[in-house]
Motif scaffolding. Structure first.
Motif, mmCIF file in Angstrom:
data_model
loop_
_atom_site.group_PDB
_atom_site.id
_atom_site.type_symbol
_atom_site.label_atom_id
_atom_site.label_comp_id
_atom_site.label_asym_id
_atom_site.label_seq_id
_atom_site.Cartn_x
_atom_site.Cartn_y
_atom_site.Cartn_z
ATOM 1 N N GLY A 126 0.909 -1.315 -0.065
ATOM 2 C CA GLY A 126 -0.195 0.169 0.059
ATOM 3 C C GLY A 126 0.943 1.202 0.246
ATOM 4 N N GLU A 127 0.062 2.477 0.184
ATOM 5 C CA GLU A 127 0.811 3.610 0.406
ATOM 6 C C GLU A 127 0.231 4.472 1.571
ATOM 7 N N LEU A 128 0.992 5.581 1.708
ATOM 8 C CA LEU A 128 0.933 6.519 2.879
ATOM 9 C C LEU A 128 1.168 7.925 2.271
ATOM 10 N N ARG A 129 -0.152 8.589 2.885
ATOM 11 C CA ARG A 129 0.073 10.225 2.480
ATOM 12 C C ARG A 129 0.156 10.863 3.862
ATOM 13 N N SER A 130 1.132 11.840 3.711
ATOM 14 C CA SER A 130 1.496 12.653 4.933
ATOM 15 C C SER A 130 0.222 13.485 5.125
ATOM 16 N N ASP A 131 0.139 13.958 6.238
ATOM 17 C CA ASP A 131 -0.862 15.018 6.387
ATOM 18 C C ASP A 131 -0.361 16.388 5.825
ATOM 19 N N PRO A 132 -1.407 17.452 5.288
ATOM 20 C CA PRO A 132 -0.973 18.255 4.570
ATOM 21 C C PRO A 132 0.018 19.578 5.239
ATOM 22 N N LEU A 133 0.821 19.688 4.536
ATOM 23 C CA LEU A 133 2.167 20.711 5.402
ATOM 24 C C LEU A 133 1.679 22.276 4.980
ATOM 25 N N PRO A 134 1.421 23.075 5.675
ATOM 26 C CA PRO A 134 1.175 24.561 5.174
ATOM 27 C C PRO A 134 2.522 25.163 4.860
ATOM 28 N N LEU A 135 2.915 24.874 3.527
ATOM 29 C CA LEU A 135 4.089 25.306 2.753
ATOM 30 C C LEU A 135 3.852 25.812 1.378
ATOM 31 N N LEU A 136 4.081 26.957 1.240
ATOM 32 C CA LEU A 136 4.084 27.764 -0.157
ATOM 33 C C LEU A 136 5.058 27.089 -0.982
ATOM 34 N N VAL A 137 4.737 26.422 -1.877
ATOM 35 C CA VAL A 137 5.587 25.719 -3.153
ATOM 36 C C VAL A 137 5.450 26.441 -4.180
ATOM 37 N N ALA A 138 6.785 26.797 -4.483
ATOM 38 C CA ALA A 138 7.029 27.539 -6.072
ATOM 39 C C ALA A 138 7.023 26.720 -7.114
#
Length: 410
Positions: A126-138
């Motif tokens: 299976g897979e694992l997704r992280s919790d959303p991280l408040p990070l502005l990605v350019a």
């Protein structure tokens, strides 16, 4: 195949500030997330480049650098244990803005959480997704993901020929900004299968194929693969995901070269979030390996006719259209003079390319063949685009491939 995707979608981040808390909540699977970087995973094996996939990791930190295609106001990371027969225990992980080599930019390290916890298990198969991280990605930004395994991981799902450097350190160095501890390196990715961003309205393109999509023999760490070049043409406005695997075939599985395209298409294309279209460039290995001596790495090497390969392409088209994804066919590139070549194999390539160009079964066509061919001998790759093996393009060739894509078709 419905795969287990673990990970809590905590919410829509309405602020762009790094380190601030989410201020609004969205339902999981709300369609606001899109993949901005991905790789096609493979089972642990010796592969075609030295790697750590079979040995795995014990009390070690693995630092991996990826360049995203488009930006967003929040990010999450996807880890794959698709080919594991036991759960992998992840002690902790971080994301940071990449510096030089294994270094990261000071002040940019952010801890990843999984269901609110620092550690997690990636389930077998299976897979694992992280919790959303408040990070502005350019757009077109390089991010560094560092995974720490205190306990033995066992063999790990990987992408074997990343054409990018990954680093390893003994002990827990997930929060280090300096590169000092990371004294070992390979050119593979481990467990890391995707980076997703919160970017409503952005619809991605998947480049699906073999080593020519993967970017084999382009300059390492330069992001000159054709999907990278296509992302640059978009200026970061649309995600472009690379689902190439070196040596991959449409019709035949291999221990070292990945599951056949018709089997992995669901995972590597249809299950990517936010996909609008796919470019398929695959089949040269089915042709080139026809009647090769089989071995434990290659697996079976049956003779593949044009009719066989066209049937495989039709299956890929069927899967894409059933999912509402626009499907673009890429013509197979020249290979005269390579170790694969014979007149009989060339005839198969010509017949398949003629079908791709004229059948109308694809929604659109990208003629990579003519973009790379030598005008004086169209079965041969132009010398200026040849990496030297008469099969794979060099950096200029990958640039020419991206340049011939009609972006309106996507």
């Amino acid at each position: 195949m419905k795969r287990r995707l673990l990970g809590l979608v905590l919410g829509v981040v309405t602020t762009a500030a790094i380190g601030t808390a989410p201020t609004a909540v969205a339902a999981p699977d709300s369609g606001l997330w899109t993949g901005t970087w991905a790789t096609a995973v493979q089972q642990p094996s010796i592969g075609i480049v030295p790697n750590w996939s079979e040995a795995g990791f014990t009390d070690q930190s693995v630092r991996q650098v990826v360049r995203v295609a488009s930006g967003g106001v929040s990010a999450r990371v996807r880890l794959s244990n698709d080919y594991g027969d036991q759960a992998v225990r992840l002690t902790g992980a971080t994301v940071a803005r990449a510096g030089e080599g294994a270094a990261v930019k000071p002040g940019s390290v952010r801890e990843l959480r999984f269901h609110g916890a620092r550690s997690a298990e990636i389930p077998a198969g299976g897979e694992l997704r992280s919790d959303p991280l408040p990070l502005l990605v350019a757009p077109l930004e390089e991010l560094t993901i560092t995974l720490y395994f205190r306990e033995p991981s066992g063999p790990v799902t990987s992408h074997l020929n990343a054409n990018a450097t990954s680093f390893r350190a003994s002990g827990d160095h997930r929060s280090d900004t300096a590169a000092t501890a990371f004294t070992e390196s390979t050119a593979s990715w481990y467990l890391l299968s995707g980076v997703e961003v919160l970017a409503p309205g952005k619809r991605g393109v998947v480049a699906f194929g073999d080593s020519i999509t993967e970017g084999a023999l382009s300059t390492v760490d330069a992001d000159n693969r054709y999907p990278d070049e296509l992302a640059e043409r978009f200026g970061g406005k649309r995600p472009v995901l690379n689902a190439g695997i070196g040596g991959n075939r449409v019709l035949t599985d291999s221990t070292c070269l990945g599951e056949k395209a018709t089997a992995r298409f669901e995972r590597d294309v249809l299950e990517q979030p936010g996909v609008r279209s796919v470019i398929i460039l695959e089949g040269i290995n089915d042709i080139g390996m026809s009647a090769f001596p089989p071995d434990d790495c290659l697996g079976a090497t049956p003779w593949v006719s044009a009719a066989d390969l066209i049937a495989g392409h039709r299956e890929l088209i069927k899967q894409a259209k059933a999912a509402g994804i626009r499907v673009i066919g890429g013509t197979l590139t020249p290979f005269k003079g390579s170790f694969y070549y014979s007149d009989e194999r060339e005839a198969v390539r010509d017949e398949v390319n003629q079908w791709i160009r004229t059948s109308g079964e694809y929604d659109a066509v990208v003629d990579f063949d003519r973009a790379l061919a030598d005008p004086a001998d169209q079965d041969t790759m132009l010398a200026a685009y040849d990496s030297g093996d008469r099969l794979h393009p060099n950096d200029a060739g990958y640039h020419a491939m991206a340049a011939v894509v009609d972006m309106k078709q996507l």
